[in-house]
Design a protein around this motif. Sequence first.
Motif, PDB file in Angstrom:
ATOM      1  N   ALA A 116      38.315  42.992  41.873  1.00 22.45           N
ATOM      2  CA  ALA A 116      39.008  44.179  41.369  1.00 22.45           C
ATOM      3  C   ALA A 116      39.903  44.784  42.444  1.00 22.45           C
ATOM      4  O   ALA A 116      41.058  45.179  42.174  1.00 22.45           O
ATOM      5  N   ILE A 117      39.365  44.861  43.681  1.00 25.80           N
ATOM      6  CA  ILE A 117      40.187  45.412  44.775  1.00 25.80           C
ATOM      7  C   ILE A 117      41.372  44.507  45.049  1.00 25.80           C
ATOM      8  O   ILE A 117      42.518  44.971  45.254  1.00 25.80           O
TER       9      ILE A 117
ATOM     10  N   ASP B 165      42.910  42.507  43.010  1.00 27.62           N
ATOM     11  CA  ASP B 165      43.916  42.635  41.950  1.00 27.62           C
ATOM     12  C   ASP B 165      44.783  43.881  42.140  1.00 27.62           C
ATOM     13  O   ASP B 165      45.978  43.869  41.819  1.00 27.62           O
ATOM     14  N   ASP B 166      44.157  44.945  42.656  1.00 26.16           N
ATOM     15  CA  ASP B 166      44.915  46.181  42.868  1.00 26.16           C
ATOM     16  C   ASP B 166      46.008  46.022  43.921  1.00 26.16           C
ATOM     17  O   ASP B 166      47.063  46.657  43.839  1.00 26.16           O
TER      18      ASP B 166
END
Length: 493
Positions: free
Chosen positions: A87-88, A90-91
Amino acid sequence: MKFKTRLLITFLTIILLPIILALTAFLIIGGYLSKGQEDLGLRVNNYNVWIDPAETSRHLSDEIFVEIREGLKQDPHLLEKTDILDAINDDIADKSSYLIVRKGNELYYTGNQLASAQIFDKLPEFNEEDIDSETAQSIYYDDMNKLVRQMDFYFTDGSEGSLFVIMKANSTMSRKLFIDMAVAITLILVLTSLFLTRWISRSVFEPINELNVAMQNIAEGNLEYILPHKDDGEIGDLYRNYEDMRLRLKESADEKILTEKQNKELVSNISHDLKTPITAIKGYVEGIMDGVADTPEKVNKYIKTIYNKACDMDRLINELTVYSGIDSNRIPYHFHRINVAEYFGDCVEEVGLDLESKNIELNYSNLVAPDTLIIADPEQMKRVINNIIGNSIKYMGSRKGEIDIRILDEVDSIRVEIEDNGKGIPSKDLPNIFERFFRSDISRNSAQGGSGIGLSIVKKIIEDHGGYIWATSKEGEGTCMHFVLRKYQEAKE
């Protein structure tokens, strides 16, 4: 549009248009170059990376590290969970960045397998002193063109761990961006220059060239050349001023042509009028020389006729002199206080002798007070009376002539009326009889001829005396000339 407005638009265009187009080019070129990074799994949607990659890397990693430290306080296993790391990652993928997590000397996690294989062996060692540090230093790899931020921690099993934020900082790409932007800006400046040059040319130089062509036509004597209408700004004012000048020059040229035509007509009329008395004088002189006048009575008659014809010639020459004075506004005046009753009485007496010899009856009436005075030039006023009566005699017709002279009181003015019982003037010609060189149909068909300037001289003299003149007439019945002059009044103390 005024020149000031054009200059303001030009100034703003020179400043704003290149800036706007340069920013557009930067976005387009940056987007195009970013596609070249997709082979390494990097997505570049934040163009700050091309401007200052190091600052962008520090800002980005600081945000990530603060967030992770806050998360570790609640969940010590945070960095061991690949879904959290995904998730990080992808950010930050849109910012040409990705994550690497190292456990011991092994790769534990990477957000970009291909790119991390190139840099993993060159990553800094674990440093226990930096575990509690709130800041992390950037490390720039010159050979790899990458910016690295490191945060060290311990896994739950006690293994040494390091979190790395990797940002691409490709100097080759920056140079290409610089070159492409330089080319783009050059093209933008050239296009802007062409646009402004064309605009200025169409709005300024082309109208000036049109005006130049118009002025050349004026110089060549073509006064019919008309410029297209312009409504705005200084160019429109120039066009309107040109048109005003053209119309005035055309009017002046037309007036000059008319004057030349009138002068030719005057010369022709005067020549005709002079030829008649000269022919008569020659005939009577030859009669005396040849002895045709064989009695004293005949000789006396011939001499009187010669004298009268010489007077006619003198009158014509005087008319020419006065006409010349009208054109140059140099009619000589010698004003005096004149007693109306005495002056007009003398004039009537003098004119009466001539009219009596022509079998024309003269009637005179004076209705003004005996002490009435006017300011006038006696000689010029006599010319007025003689010209009017001369016209009456000339167009009297075959019947017995009659001329009435009346002096009327008009309170502050006097009005003089000179009326005849001649042929009269057609109503369509009456408004024009005081114009120079005008001759009515009756005068044109008359054997008496005429210069056509007599009544124009009359009008000029009367107006120079501060008065005004007009005529009334009925065709076949006669004509009456009216003119008004102000009375002289002593100034009251």
